[in-house]
Design a protein around this motif. Structure first.
Motif, short mmCIF file in Angstrom:
data_model
loop_
_atom_site.label_atom_id
_atom_site.label_comp_id
_atom_site.label_asym_id
_atom_site.label_seq_id
_atom_site.Cartn_x
_atom_site.Cartn_y
_atom_site.Cartn_z
N GLY A 173 -30.91 -13.49 42.23
CA GLY A 173 -31.83 -14.04 43.22
C GLY A 173 -31.11 -14.50 44.47
O GLY A 173 -29.93 -14.20 44.69
N THR A 174 -31.83 -15.26 45.27
CA THR A 174 -31.27 -15.72 46.54
C THR A 174 -31.12 -17.24 46.62
O THR A 174 -30.46 -17.73 47.52
CB THR A 174 -32.18 -15.27 47.70
N ASP A 175 -31.74 -17.97 45.68
CA ASP A 175 -31.67 -19.43 45.73
C ASP A 175 -30.29 -19.92 45.30
O ASP A 175 -29.71 -19.39 44.35
CB ASP A 175 -32.73 -20.05 44.83
N PRO A 176 -29.76 -20.95 45.95
CA PRO A 176 -28.44 -21.49 45.59
C PRO A 176 -28.51 -22.53 44.49
O PRO A 176 -27.58 -23.31 44.33
CB PRO A 176 -27.97 -22.12 46.91
N PHE A 177 -29.60 -22.55 43.74
CA PHE A 177 -29.72 -23.55 42.67
C PHE A 177 -30.53 -22.93 41.52
O PHE A 177 -31.26 -21.97 41.68
CB PHE A 177 -30.41 -24.82 43.18
N THR A 178 -30.36 -23.52 40.34
CA THR A 178 -31.02 -23.04 39.12
C THR A 178 -31.39 -24.23 38.27
O THR A 178 -30.55 -25.10 38.01
CB THR A 178 -30.07 -22.13 38.31
N GLY A 179 -32.64 -24.30 37.81
CA GLY A 179 -33.02 -25.45 36.99
C GLY A 179 -34.35 -25.30 36.30
O GLY A 179 -35.12 -24.36 36.55
N GLY A 239 -22.32 -17.01 24.11
CA GLY A 239 -22.64 -15.84 24.93
C GLY A 239 -22.47 -16.08 26.41
O GLY A 239 -22.56 -15.13 27.19
N PHE A 240 -22.22 -17.32 26.80
CA PHE A 240 -22.08 -17.62 28.23
C PHE A 240 -20.84 -18.48 28.48
O PHE A 240 -20.94 -19.62 28.96
CB PHE A 240 -23.33 -18.34 28.75
N PRO A 241 -19.65 -17.98 28.16
CA PRO A 241 -18.42 -18.77 28.39
C PRO A 241 -18.22 -19.06 29.87
O PRO A 241 -18.51 -18.23 30.73
CB PRO A 241 -17.32 -17.88 27.83
N GLY A 242 -17.70 -20.24 30.15
CA GLY A 242 -17.44 -20.61 31.54
C GLY A 242 -18.61 -21.28 32.23
O GLY A 242 -18.49 -21.70 33.39
N THR A 243 -19.74 -21.41 31.57
CA THR A 243 -20.91 -22.05 32.17
C THR A 243 -20.63 -23.52 32.47
O THR A 243 -20.01 -24.22 31.66
CB THR A 243 -22.13 -21.95 31.23
N VAL A 244 -21.07 -23.96 33.64
CA VAL A 244 -21.01 -25.38 33.98
C VAL A 244 -22.44 -25.91 33.98
O VAL A 244 -23.29 -25.45 34.76
CB VAL A 244 -20.34 -25.62 35.34
N MET A 245 -22.72 -26.83 33.08
CA MET A 245 -24.08 -27.36 32.93
C MET A 245 -24.28 -28.58 33.82
O MET A 245 -23.36 -29.37 34.03
CB MET A 245 -24.33 -27.74 31.47
N GLU A 246 -25.49 -28.70 34.32
CA GLU A 246 -25.88 -29.88 35.11
C GLU A 246 -27.12 -30.50 34.49
O GLU A 246 -28.04 -29.79 34.08
CB GLU A 246 -26.18 -29.49 36.56
N ILE A 267 -28.03 -25.34 35.99
CA ILE A 267 -26.77 -24.60 35.87
C ILE A 267 -26.08 -24.64 37.22
O ILE A 267 -26.70 -24.38 38.26
CB ILE A 267 -27.02 -23.13 35.46
N SER A 268 -24.78 -24.96 37.20
CA SER A 268 -24.03 -25.03 38.45
C SER A 268 -23.53 -23.64 38.83
O SER A 268 -22.88 -22.97 38.04
CB SER A 268 -22.84 -25.98 38.29
N HIS A 269 -23.88 -23.21 40.07
CA HIS A 269 -23.25 -21.98 40.59
C HIS A 269 -22.74 -22.16 42.00
O HIS A 269 -22.29 -21.21 42.61
CB HIS A 269 -24.18 -20.76 40.47
N GLU A 270 -22.78 -23.37 42.50
CA GLU A 270 -22.05 -23.75 43.72
C GLU A 270 -22.10 -22.69 44.81
O GLU A 270 -21.09 -22.23 45.32
CB GLU A 270 -20.59 -24.07 43.37
N GLY A 271 -23.33 -22.28 45.13
CA GLY A 271 -23.47 -21.31 46.22
C GLY A 271 -22.93 -19.93 45.88
O GLY A 271 -22.52 -19.18 46.76
N GLY A 272 -22.90 -19.55 44.58
CA GLY A 272 -22.43 -18.23 44.20
C GLY A 272 -21.08 -18.22 43.54
O GLY A 272 -20.60 -17.17 43.11
N ALA A 273 -20.43 -19.41 43.41
CA ALA A 273 -19.09 -19.47 42.84
C ALA A 273 -19.08 -19.62 41.33
O ALA A 273 -18.02 -19.63 40.72
CB ALA A 273 -18.30 -20.62 43.47
#
Length: 399
Positions: free
Chosen positions: A275-281, A309-316, A373-379
């Motif tokens: 998607g295009t949104d910089p946030f997920t919740g 199944g989702f290693p490296g995920t940063v949860m918020e 879920i943290s994706h920090e603007g795509g990072a």
């Protein structure tokens, strides 16, 4: 010649007089045969319970049963234990079956166990059989189970539910309270014991089984279920809460059976950067306060999570109150289901976990819990995601 005619006339008259009598005897005999053939003496073969737990010659109170046998079409009365007259719909009777609901009226002297059931038809013929009324397991009311709703040492607690018969014990955290009083089949009382400081487990034990429920402590640590995604939690605290969860931003979100802890219903959120949104919740509809606690140092958000199944995920995780949105961020570690216990005073002001200069969230004013879920603007790691279940508050209430 004359004498012969008179003789014939006398015989003729005698036949004329006897014919009605013969006809009456024949008709009466046919009627009796017909009555005996149609009705006969009633016979009871068995009584079949039609409830969720089908049984023969036994059943729970109020369950519908089918009486099977013969000669049942003219049944007039059904009497349990020589004293409980059973109401039933005679239009449903047939020669081989009739239906009624198992009676149970304490005021009339109903009891559990084996007892005689007598059937009487309209001709006065009776037949009896044995039937066992089974005691149901006890239940507790969904809301307003305890009065007062928070326990205090030395204070009498009233408990509400049903089927409080043959009560064997009352337990707090597995220990007997000693004395208790069964006020009615729907109420009992006991004195709350000394030495308890946190939410306790109340258990009622009867001859038919047991039932348990958490009992909070006045001025102690209380655990409050927000949701288990199976209809329990907030809906029983706020009657107007629609129990709707929704997602926002760029994600896949679902609530489904089999994906929660221990195979129960749970929720899952996934971000795949499509998607295009910089946030997920995801979140639920706003609620009214569920606690009187104002102490964030002694308040926790508890969540069961699984990130397989989702290693490296940063949860918020976000707590929304009347001032702002307070955020806590944590990297996913380990595998399988695990329980997070997050102190509310560690949440940061205005979606910033590092912003600790604006005081703390007030537990008594929280109106929503959000899973992000943290994706920090795509990072963030693609894909990122986790399953979650059993969202709770653990707080220290002072009143």
């Amino acid at each position: 010649m004359i004498r012969n005619n008179k003789s014939r006339f006398s015989i003729y008259n005698l036949l004329v007089l006897c014919l009605p009598l013969v006809a009456f005897i024949v008709l009466s005999s046919c009627e009796n045969d017909s009555k005996e053939e149609t009705f006969g003496d009633p016979v009871i073969s068995n009584i079949l319970s039609l409830g969720d737990d089908p049984r023969i010659n036994s059943g729970f109170p109020d369950v519908l049963v089918r009486v099977e046998g013969s000669g049942l079409s003219n049944m007039k009365e059904i009497i349990f234990d020589d004293k409980i007259n059973v109401g039933f719909n005679t239009t449903l009777n047939s020669d081989v079956a009739l239906f009624f609901n198992v009676p149970f009226d304490v005021d009339l002297g109903s009891r559990f166990g084996n007892q005689k059931v007598t059937f009487k038809n309209q001709f006065g013929t009776t037949v009896s059989t044995e039937f066992e009324i089974i005691q149901p397991e006890p239940t507790l009311t969904v809301q307003d189970t305890f009065a007062p709703d928070k326990a205090e040492a030395g204070v009498e607690i009233r408990v509400f539910g049903d089927w409080f018969f043959n009560v064997e014990d009352v337990l707090i955290d597995g220990e007997s309270v000693g004395e208790f009083t069964v006020v009615s089949p729907q109420e009992l009382t006991f004195i709350f014991p000394e030495g308890k400081t946190e939410t306790t487990e109340f258990t009622l034990v009867t001859a038919a089984g047991s039932v348990s429920k958490d009992l909070p402590i006045l001025g102690g640590i209380v655990e409050i279920l927000i949701t288990d995604f199976e209809g329990n939690g907030i809906p029983s605290i706020n009657d107007d809460y629609p129990s709707d969860w929704f997602s926002y931003g760029d994600n896949m979100f679902r609530i489904a059976a089999g994906i929660g802890a221990d195979g129960s219903t749970g929720a899952e959120i996934v971000w795949d950067d499509t998607g295009t949104d910089p946030f997920t919740g995801s979140s639920h509809q706003s609620i009214a306060s569920v606690t009187t606690s104002t102490d964030a140092e002694n308040a926790f958000l508890i969540i069961d999570i699984n990130g397989d199944g989702f290693p490296g995920t940063v949860m918020e995780f976000v707590l929304e109150d009347d001032r702002s949105n307070w955020l806590f961020k944590v990297p996913l570690e380990g595998t399988g289901w695990q329980t997070l216990r997050l102190r509310m005073s560690d949440f940061g002001f205005s979606f910033d976990p590092g912003n600790q200069s604006n005081g703390d969230v007030n537990p008594s004013t929280i109106i929503a819990v959000k899973m992000q879920i943290s994706h920090e603007g795509g990072a963030g790691v693609v894909p990122s995601g986790y399953k979650y279940d059993n969202i709770k508050f653990e707080v220290l209430e002072l009143e």
